[in-house]
Write a protein that holds these residues in place. Sequence first.
Motif, PDB file in Angstrom:
ATOM      1  N   PRO A 257       0.825  -1.211   0.000  1.00 17.30           N
ATOM      2  CA  PRO A 257       0.000   0.000   0.000  1.00 17.30           C
ATOM      3  C   PRO A 257       0.862   1.265   0.000  1.00 17.30           C
ATOM      4  O   PRO A 257       1.893   1.337   0.684  1.00 17.30           O
ATOM      5  CB  PRO A 257      -0.802  -0.122   1.306  1.00 17.30           C
ATOM      6  CG  PRO A 257      -0.791  -1.577   1.632  1.00 17.30           C
ATOM      7  CD  PRO A 257       0.526  -2.103   1.144  1.00 17.30           C
ATOM      8  N   TRP A 265      -0.873   1.046  -5.094  1.00 17.10           N
ATOM      9  CA  TRP A 265       0.078   0.136  -4.470  1.00 17.10           C
ATOM     10  C   TRP A 265       1.414   0.229  -5.194  1.00 17.10           C
ATOM     11  O   TRP A 265       1.459   0.419  -6.420  1.00 17.10           O
ATOM     12  CB  TRP A 265      -0.435  -1.302  -4.527  1.00 17.10           C
ATOM     13  CG  TRP A 265      -1.687  -1.521  -3.755  1.00 17.10           C
ATOM     14  CD1 TRP A 265      -1.801  -2.001  -2.482  1.00 17.10           C
ATOM     15  CD2 TRP A 265      -3.029  -1.270  -4.197  1.00 17.10           C
ATOM     16  NE1 TRP A 265      -3.125  -2.057  -2.100  1.00 17.10           N
ATOM     17  CE2 TRP A 265      -3.894  -1.617  -3.137  1.00 17.10           C
ATOM     18  CE3 TRP A 265      -3.578  -0.778  -5.388  1.00 17.10           C
ATOM     19  CZ2 TRP A 265      -5.276  -1.503  -3.233  1.00 17.10           C
ATOM     20  CZ3 TRP A 265      -4.946  -0.646  -5.489  1.00 17.10           C
ATOM     21  CH2 TRP A 265      -5.790  -1.010  -4.418  1.00 17.10           C
ATOM     22  N   GLU A 287       4.013   2.497  -9.313  1.00 20.79           N
ATOM     23  CA  GLU A 287       2.748   2.324  -8.618  1.00 20.79           C
ATOM     24  C   GLU A 287       1.677   1.799  -9.568  1.00 20.79           C
ATOM     25  O   GLU A 287       1.734   2.039 -10.777  1.00 20.79           O
ATOM     26  CB  GLU A 287       2.312   3.654  -7.990  1.00 20.79           C
ATOM     27  CG  GLU A 287       3.312   4.146  -6.944  1.00 20.79           C
ATOM     28  CD  GLU A 287       3.005   5.542  -6.435  1.00 20.79           C
ATOM     29  OE1 GLU A 287       2.030   6.171  -6.940  1.00 20.79           O
ATOM     30  OE2 GLU A 287       3.722   6.014  -5.539  1.00 20.79           O
TER      31      GLU A 287
END
Length: 408
Positions: A257, A265, A287
């Motif tokens: 996370p 994430w 990400e």
Amino acid sequence: MERATADEIVAYQERRLRDLVRLAARRSPFYREWFAASGIDPASIRSLADLGRLPLLDRDHLVHAPERFLAYPRALTWPAHSSGTSGRVVTVYRTPGSSAFELSALQRQWGWFGVPPRPRSLLLRNHDPDPHGNGALTREVPGARKLVVSSYRLDRDRLADLLAQIRAFDPQVVEGWPSSLTLLAGLLRERGEKLPVGAVITSSEVMTAPQLALMAEGFGGPVVDHYGQTERVAMAGNCEAGGYHSFPDYGITELLPVPGRTDCWEIVGTPLHNWGFPLFRYRTGDEVGPAPPRPCTCGRAFPLLGRIDGRVEDAFTAADGRPLPLPSQVVDDLVGLREVQVAQLAPGCFEFRMVPTPNSDIPATQAQARANVDTYFGPGQTVTFRVLDHIPRASSGKLRPAIRVATE
């Protein structure tokens, strides 16, 4: 593996993980010392659930002491460098086996779109087709069945000769950065021409809808995109049904996370193929958004990923007006710096911003930077340097390795 069940994939991953951990604990100086200091028995790392007991790695480990991860003799490897999306140049080591595995994984994905093994490929990346300065526009690599064209030598004046050489080669696929491919596709549109191929193979950049449309118009074939890194810790790519899958036999992909975000994430990878340079739980800095809620209709058990937020760069402009796609290539081998960035101040005018370490050799780095500009951007550019103690970040918090500014 692409038709294996989820349980079969996990069994494969865990078997490879156990073997690789034991190898690293014996031969890699970093992991030999880490296991001794932590008190963790390498034999206790047996399953995916145990992976979290290993330390997270990041780019700092590969900026300062990458050779400590080597599990093979240095003479059996070769180095590679990249600034990625961070502006911090890392060094990794490649082996013949890991490189063969990399190409196998890619060719498997290409096969999903009907691309034959070892296709004749028109390659548009940063490669120089004329290393000896003879004026060549292309360079054929017969063993690899590739025709190399520099991404930085695409312009209207040379297009007719270039297209004649490309058509004589008769490529089955075109392969390269999206920015390079759309540059060629745009030149084709201006001439009212097309270059039909069986597939358009892309990587290294996030694509936009206009880029996809332009590539489809110019080349006709489906776009086959893959995600990876110079560190080669994780790989993913699209399938013929439209899903974007991680390749679980290539590496174990964890999604950590991102603090302060509920829908984002970070990709953390553990490769299962690089026995000479093992990296466990490497933070890529890339990400990814939420994955689709339903399984992919292609039927493969490979996990689905959401949209990846990777490298996005503006094209630079050379002194003679040529567009220069993915310009951060000129900083990718400037090793020995804490941070580095290249900025375009005006067409053909570039400033290298460097944050040195106590051991940095600034004159040697400047000489390499000038040579890179001559090689990739072409002679006649203006190059200046600035040494800083910190390079400002973008609003995202990331250091962009290449930026374009109007004034300074």
